[in-house]
Scaffold this motif. Structure first.
Motif, short mmCIF file in Angstrom:
data_model
loop_
_atom_site.label_atom_id
_atom_site.label_comp_id
_atom_site.label_asym_id
_atom_site.label_seq_id
_atom_site.Cartn_x
_atom_site.Cartn_y
_atom_site.Cartn_z
N SER A 127 0.86 -1.19 0.00
CA SER A 127 0.00 0.00 0.00
C SER A 127 0.89 1.23 0.00
CB SER A 127 -0.91 0.01 1.23
OG SER A 127 -1.70 -1.16 1.28
N LEU A 128 0.66 2.12 -0.96
CA LEU A 128 1.45 3.32 -1.13
C LEU A 128 0.53 4.53 -0.95
CD1 LEU A 128 3.35 2.14 -4.31
CD2 LEU A 128 4.25 2.18 -1.98
N VAL A 129 0.82 5.36 0.04
CA VAL A 129 -0.04 6.50 0.37
C VAL A 129 0.74 7.79 0.14
CG1 VAL A 129 -1.48 7.57 2.13
CG2 VAL A 129 -1.20 5.08 2.10
N ARG A 130 0.12 8.71 -0.60
CA ARG A 130 0.71 10.04 -0.80
C ARG A 130 -0.06 11.06 0.00
NH1 ARG A 130 3.18 10.64 -6.87
NH2 ARG A 130 4.26 8.61 -6.89
N CYS A 131 0.66 11.99 0.60
CA CYS A 131 0.07 12.90 1.57
C CYS A 131 0.24 14.36 1.16
CB CYS A 131 0.71 12.68 2.94
SG CYS A 131 0.62 10.97 3.53
N GLY A 132 -0.53 15.23 1.85
CA GLY A 132 -0.40 16.67 1.65
C GLY A 132 -0.66 17.09 0.23
N ASP A 133 0.24 17.93 -0.32
CA ASP A 133 0.04 18.45 -1.67
C ASP A 133 0.73 17.61 -2.74
OD1 ASP A 133 2.62 19.00 -1.01
OD2 ASP A 133 2.49 21.18 -1.33
N ARG A 134 1.20 16.42 -2.39
CA ARG A 134 1.84 15.56 -3.39
C ARG A 134 0.76 14.99 -4.31
NH1 ARG A 134 6.27 10.75 -2.12
NH2 ARG A 134 6.80 10.30 -4.30
N PRO A 135 0.93 15.13 -5.62
CA PRO A 135 -0.11 14.66 -6.54
C PRO A 135 -0.20 13.13 -6.55
CG PRO A 135 1.83 15.36 -7.76
CD PRO A 135 2.06 15.75 -6.33
N PRO A 136 -1.35 12.59 -6.97
CA PRO A 136 -1.49 11.13 -7.07
C PRO A 136 -0.48 10.56 -8.06
CG PRO A 136 -3.62 12.23 -7.27
CD PRO A 136 -2.57 13.31 -7.36
N ALA A 137 -0.24 9.26 -7.95
CA ALA A 137 0.68 8.59 -8.86
C ALA A 137 0.15 8.65 -10.29
CB ALA A 137 0.85 7.14 -8.44
N GLY A 138 1.04 8.93 -11.24
CA GLY A 138 0.68 8.90 -12.64
C GLY A 138 0.83 7.51 -13.21
N PRO A 139 0.49 7.31 -14.48
CA PRO A 139 0.60 5.99 -15.11
C PRO A 139 2.01 5.40 -15.03
CG PRO A 139 -0.68 7.48 -16.49
CD PRO A 139 -0.11 8.32 -15.40
N ASP A 140 3.03 6.22 -15.23
CA ASP A 140 4.40 5.71 -15.13
C ASP A 140 4.72 5.28 -13.71
OD1 ASP A 140 4.78 6.13 -17.81
OD2 ASP A 140 5.88 8.03 -17.56
N ASP A 141 4.23 6.05 -12.73
CA ASP A 141 4.46 5.70 -11.33
C ASP A 141 3.79 4.38 -10.98
OD1 ASP A 141 5.87 8.08 -10.83
OD2 ASP A 141 4.01 9.17 -10.44
N VAL A 142 2.58 4.17 -11.48
CA VAL A 142 1.86 2.92 -11.20
C VAL A 142 2.61 1.74 -11.80
CG1 VAL A 142 -0.27 1.64 -11.60
CG2 VAL A 142 -0.38 4.08 -11.03
N ALA A 143 3.06 1.89 -13.06
CA ALA A 143 3.80 0.81 -13.71
C ALA A 143 5.10 0.51 -12.96
CB ALA A 143 4.09 1.18 -15.16
N PHE A 144 5.76 1.57 -12.50
CA PHE A 144 7.00 1.39 -11.75
C PHE A 144 6.73 0.68 -10.42
CE2 PHE A 144 10.75 3.61 -9.53
CZ PHE A 144 11.64 2.61 -9.94
N ALA A 145 5.65 1.07 -9.74
CA ALA A 145 5.29 0.42 -8.47
C ALA A 145 5.00 -1.06 -8.68
CB ALA A 145 4.08 1.12 -7.86
N VAL A 146 4.39 -1.41 -9.79
CA VAL A 146 4.12 -2.83 -10.09
C VAL A 146 5.43 -3.59 -10.26
CG1 VAL A 146 3.15 -4.39 -11.82
CG2 VAL A 146 1.83 -2.40 -11.06
N ASP A 147 6.39 -2.98 -10.96
CA ASP A 147 7.70 -3.63 -11.13
C ASP A 147 8.40 -3.83 -9.79
OD1 ASP A 147 7.53 -3.88 -13.86
OD2 ASP A 147 8.63 -2.03 -14.30
N VAL A 148 8.35 -2.80 -8.95
CA VAL A 148 8.97 -2.90 -7.63
C VAL A 148 8.30 -4.01 -6.81
CG1 VAL A 148 9.33 -1.70 -5.43
CG2 VAL A 148 9.75 -0.50 -7.59
N ALA A 149 6.97 -4.02 -6.82
CA ALA A 149 6.23 -5.03 -6.05
C ALA A 149 6.52 -6.43 -6.57
CB ALA A 149 4.73 -4.74 -6.11
N ARG A 150 6.69 -6.57 -7.88
CA ARG A 150 6.96 -7.89 -8.45
C ARG A 150 8.30 -8.42 -7.94
NH1 ARG A 150 6.81 -6.55 -13.48
NH2 ARG A 150 4.56 -6.93 -13.70
N ARG A 151 9.30 -7.57 -7.92
CA ARG A 151 10.61 -8.01 -7.43
C ARG A 151 10.58 -8.25 -5.92
NH1 ARG A 151 15.56 -5.83 -10.97
NH2 ARG A 151 14.50 -5.68 -12.99
#
Length: 432
Positions: A153-177
């Motif tokens: 679970s990845l939570v962004r706080c305050g004024d940080r924008p939500p994850a974009g498509p590239d961020d989501v794809a990167f998070a999937v790669d990280v989670a896979r490893r």
């Protein structure tokens, strides 16, 4: 000729690969699922989120181990307060269920800043939530070998924008490893628990014959090495002798525990009513191992304790060793003597050589101590140094019960975490 934007894209791609390599490298060396989960949570913060949790399901699908991290260490207390006191909203249940069911990430691009009391109780929990100020959440499956067994679970706080498509794809790669390393740690832990359970199930309580006090201890390995094949045994023969056995099968894990089970049963059966002494029993065990093609290599020591034939106080100790550590005797005067003999071949070794019996008297108040090499090789010291350290640890324990001698010896010699399992068998000849 490439432009600045192209160079930036190449640098960004290289940075992603470096980070993925770091995730793999950091998690590969951990064989503890809890440690691996904690490392994964700390790795993804703050790159992918301001706050992250890793939840690994137990074998029955219930929540198992979990870990968390926050970019600001001072906010960890708030994360703990919120996670412990929250009432999970139906939306979160649906998101987690979808992640585990479909194996696909679920992105909540907006988190209500003011949840109602049905999801967030008033008081410390709500205060922690407001200080954390979560604004978006990304749930990524942890899956390996075809099934999902947890969620990142990845939570962004305050004024940080939500994850974009590239961020989501990167998070999937990280989670896979991360998931592959976590799954390996889970399998490792499961094998270790099976080996330890098997080991403990075979280490039955010892006999308590008249005039003797028998105590045993088994300490499993708890670090990188798997549980091994150490064992002890103590039982009475029909002729009145008390048989003592201690041994160590080569190797670690379930295979070593299973080999130990075979060997322990063979030694116990052959020693129970054999007219031969300990050396003869070891020879018979060798013939069984060779005849049944059991590829087991082990050290073992068999001893018989017999009351002296003339009715004098004390007992006669007769023993034979198949490459095992020599016995130690703690005298009533607090002196420790090592019953060292010429080394003889291990059980299961190919070469043949005649085995020998040895004898000594054990007087009232003396305690015989048999140990495996996990006790003397702690800290990777040599056998001679380790035996000397064990002898020093026994000094001062004269007059204590066999149980107390075992406990004091382990406490003085072993750290809390050991790289090898340890078996100890102590027999005290009671004062007349």
């Amino acid at each position: 000729m490439s432009g600045p934007s192209e160079d930036g894209a190449v640098d960004a791609e290289r940075d992603r690969y470096r980070f993925l390599a770091e995730v793999t490298e950091s998690l590969t060396h951990s064989l503890d699922a809890g440690t691996a989960a904690d490392q994964l949570a700390r790795l993804v913060v703050p790159r992918l989120a301001d706050w992250a949790t890793v939840t690994v399901l137990a074998a029955d699908g219930a929540p198992g181990s979990s870990a968390r991290a926050h970019r600001d260490p001072d906010r960890l207390a708030d994360v703990d307060t919120y996670l412990a006191g929250r009432i999970t909203a139906p939306r979160d249940h649906d998101a987690l269920a979808a992640v585990l069911r479909d194996g696909e990430p679920v992105h909540l691009r907006a988190v209500e800043p003011d949840l109602g009391p049905e999801s967030l109780p008033e008081g410390p929990v709500r205060g922690a939530w407001e200080r954390l100020d979560p604004r978006s959440s990304l749930f990524v499956p942890l899956q390996a070998r075809g099934s999902a067994f947890g969620v990142l679970s990845l939570v962004r706080c305050g004024d940080r924008p939500p994850a974009g498509p590239d961020d989501v794809a990167f998070a999937v790669d990280v989670a896979r490893r991360g998931a592959l390393a976590l799954d390996n740690a889970r399998l490792y832990g499961r094998q270790q628990r099976v080996a330890e359970t098997l080991q403990h199930s075979l280490l039955t309580p010892p006999t308590q014959p008249a005039g003797l006090e028998v105590a045993v201890r088994y300490r499993p390995a708890v670090s990188q090495d798997l549980v091994g094949g150490d064992w002890y045994d103590a039982f009475d023969r029909p002729d009145g002798a008390t048989v003592l056995v201690i041994g160590d099968v080569a190797g670690h894990g379930v295979e070593a525990a299973a080999a130990m089970a075979q060997l322990r049963s063979a030694v116990r059966t052959l020693a129970y009513d054999s007219p031969e002494g300990p050396a003869g029993t070891l020879d018979r065990v060798d013939r069984v191992l060779a005849g049944l093609h059991v590829g087991t290599l082990a050290t073992a020591l068999i001893a018989h304790l017999l009351p002296p034939p003339d009715g004098a106080p004390g007992h006669l100790l007769r023993w034979s060793s198949a490459g095992h550590l020599p016995p130690l005797v703690l005298g009533a005067d607090d002196r420790v003597r090592l019953l060292a003999t010429r080394p003889e071949r291990l059980l299961g070794a190919d070469e043949f050589a005649v085995r020998s019996d040895h004898e000594t008297a054990l007087c009232p108040g003396e305690t015989l101590v048999l140990v495996t090499d996990g006790l003397v090789e702690v800290g990777r010291q040599g056998i001679d140094e380790g035996l000397a350290a064990a002898a020093r640890a026994l000094s001062g324990l004269a007059g204590l019960s066999a149980d107390a001698v075992c406990d004091r010896l382990l406490a003085r010699v072993l750290p809390e975490r050991t790289d090898d399992d340890v078996a100890v068998l102590a027999v005290r000849v009671l004062p007349s």
